[in-house]
Design a protein around this motif. Structure first.
Motif, PDB file in Angstrom:
ATOM      1  N   VAL A   1      -3.694   5.276 -24.766  1.00 30.07           N
ATOM      2  CA  VAL A   1      -4.138   4.810 -26.146  1.00 30.07           C
ATOM      3  C   VAL A   1      -5.558   4.730 -25.640  1.00 30.07           C
ATOM      4  N   CYS A   2      -6.493   5.759 -26.504  1.00 31.57           N
ATOM      5  CA  CYS A   2      -7.752   6.227 -26.755  1.00 31.57           C
ATOM      6  C   CYS A   2      -8.043   6.618 -24.778  1.00 31.57           C
ATOM      7  N   GLY A   3      -6.791   7.854 -24.608  1.00 31.57           N
ATOM      8  CA  GLY A   3      -6.323   8.020 -22.967  1.00 31.57           C
ATOM      9  C   GLY A   3      -6.861   7.207 -22.105  1.00 31.57           C
ATOM     10  N   ARG A   4      -6.454   6.211 -21.763  1.00 31.46           N
ATOM     11  CA  ARG A   4      -6.459   5.203 -21.011  1.00 31.46           C
ATOM     12  C   ARG A   4      -4.977   3.835 -21.084  1.00 31.46           C
ATOM     13  N   PRO A   5      -3.757   3.667 -19.941  1.00 29.10           N
ATOM     14  CA  PRO A   5      -2.706   3.110 -20.380  1.00 29.10           C
ATOM     15  C   PRO A   5      -3.016   1.403 -21.561  1.00 29.10           C
ATOM     16  N   LEU A   6      -2.239   1.180 -21.684  1.00 33.88           N
ATOM     17  CA  LEU A   6      -2.475   0.113 -22.573  1.00 33.88           C
ATOM     18  C   LEU A   6      -2.466  -0.860 -21.193  1.00 33.88           C
ATOM     19  N   LEU A   7      -2.545  -1.215 -20.331  1.00 34.04           N
ATOM     20  CA  LEU A   7      -2.317  -1.982 -18.782  1.00 34.04           C
ATOM     21  C   LEU A   7      -3.879  -1.939 -18.984  1.00 34.04           C
ATOM     22  N   TYR A   8      -4.144  -0.747 -18.667  1.00 29.32           N
ATOM     23  CA  TYR A   8      -5.281  -1.033 -18.152  1.00 29.32           C
ATOM     24  C   TYR A   8      -6.806  -1.318 -19.527  1.00 29.32           C
ATOM     25  N   HIS A   9      -6.459  -0.957 -20.825  1.00 26.09           N
ATOM     26  CA  HIS A   9      -7.007  -2.153 -21.513  1.00 26.09           C
ATOM     27  C   HIS A   9      -7.025  -3.570 -21.989  1.00 26.09           C
ATOM     28  N   VAL A  10      -5.649  -3.970 -21.418  1.00 29.78           N
ATOM     29  CA  VAL A  10      -5.678  -5.502 -21.069  1.00 29.78           C
ATOM     30  C   VAL A  10      -6.680  -5.960 -19.470  1.00 29.78           C
ATOM     31  N   MET A  11      -5.947  -4.881 -18.761  1.00 29.59           N
ATOM     32  CA  MET A  11      -6.442  -6.091 -17.724  1.00 29.59           C
ATOM     33  C   MET A  11      -7.871  -6.076 -17.712  1.00 29.59           C
ATOM     34  N   THR A  12      -8.467  -4.758 -18.387  1.00 30.13           N
ATOM     35  CA  THR A  12     -10.517  -4.813 -18.303  1.00 30.13           C
ATOM     36  C   THR A  12     -11.048  -6.148 -19.121  1.00 30.13           C
ATOM     37  N   LYS A  13      -9.970  -6.309 -20.223  1.00 30.60           N
ATOM     38  CA  LYS A  13     -10.651  -7.324 -20.888  1.00 30.60           C
ATOM     39  C   LYS A  13     -10.725  -8.944 -20.228  1.00 30.60           C
ATOM     40  N   LEU A  14      -9.748  -8.931 -20.119  1.00 34.15           N
ATOM     41  CA  LEU A  14      -9.202  -9.707 -18.443  1.00 34.15           C
ATOM     42  C   LEU A  14      -9.605  -9.970 -17.911  1.00 34.15           C
ATOM     43  N   VAL A  15     -10.709  -9.075 -17.278  1.00 38.82           N
ATOM     44  CA  VAL A  15     -11.224  -9.303 -15.940  1.00 38.82           C
ATOM     45  C   VAL A  15     -12.961  -9.169 -16.379  1.00 38.82           C
TER      46      VAL A  15
END
Length: 259
Positions: free
Chosen positions: A28-42
């Protein structure tokens, strides 16, 4: 702070994207869903994160390594032998979670502007679990009393109602949609054990290894304080199906611009 990310699902509603890719790595937006969740959490202070894996597990493990675990402690709860659903997945990750006072649980396919740290800090200290809910339209709703304590669930299309209270007056309940984000006390594991022991004593099946977390919440609600916390002004997209990808792209784009 500790969190668990559900990343084990088959992603059947995202086919054909998930024919060769785990849902967690759908872009999504060129990045995996996991990237968006992880960066938000961190970014919001979560530094000890558990991720469960099943479907294309090796690809998720490799991706985490390529991102150097996003600079935090990451534990993988391996479900390659059996997909345990959401409740069973939490129970299977017990060794990583039970020593914490509480932990956040976040579906990998949820894109939102939720203040996750704020949500956790506002949870009631006596709660076994607190579910983030909103007024968005859906066919399935959680039911709460005036104190926002969970009392049931309903499917408004089929008319089905599930509740530990046989005489529940659905019309008197607050009807809110679950967000796929919740905060759990580490006491949930003993509560699961207790419900299983009760079921055995009554000669009926317990929760076992594989069960949806909502089954646990609905059974536990009569004995333990399970609350809802309403998020006002929440923007959230459940990227569970292909049709939601465009909406997720738009929301994700706005979130990235605001960083």
């Amino acid at each position: 702070m500790k969190a668990m990310v559900f990343a084990a699902g088959l992603g059947t509603r995202l086919k054909p994207l998930t024919d060769n890719l785990p849902k967690a790595l759908v872009p999504v937006c060129g990045r995996p869903l996991l990237y968006h969740v992880m960066t938000k959490l961190v970014s919001q202070g979560f530094d000890d994160i558990v991720i469960n894996v099943h479907h294309f597990a090796d690809k998720i493990v490799s991706y985490l390594a390529s991102e150097e675990d996003f600079g935090v402690r990451v534990s993988v709860s391996d479900e390659r032998d059996m997909l345990r659903e959401t409740g069973g997945g939490i129970r299977h990750a017990r060794q990583f979670l039970e020593d914490s006072g509480s932990f956040l649980v976040h579906n990998v396919d949820i894109v939102s502007d939720v203040d996750l740290r704020g949500f956790v800090l506002q949870c009631r200290p006596d709660a076994l679990a607190t579910l983030l809910v909103s007024r968005r339209e859906t066919s399935r709703y959680l039911l709460f009393d005036e104190d926002m304590r969970l009392v049931g669930w309903t499917n408004v299309k089929s008319g089905e109602v599930r509740s530990p209270y046989p005489d529940l007056d659905v019309s008197s309940c607050r009807r809110l949609a679950f967000s796929g984000i919740h905060c759990m006390s580490a006491g949930v594991f003993k509560a699961m054990d207790s419900l299983d022991a009760l079921a055995e004593a009554q000669g009926r099946p317990g929760l076992g290894e594989r069960f949806p977390i909502m089954d646990f919440y609905l059974e536990a609600a009569a004995r333990y304080p399970v609350y809802g916390q309403e998020a006002e002004g929440l923007h959230l997209v459940d990227v569970g199906k292909i049709q939601a990808l465009q909406e997720a792209q738009a929301l994700c784009g706005r979130l990235l611009e605001s960083v």
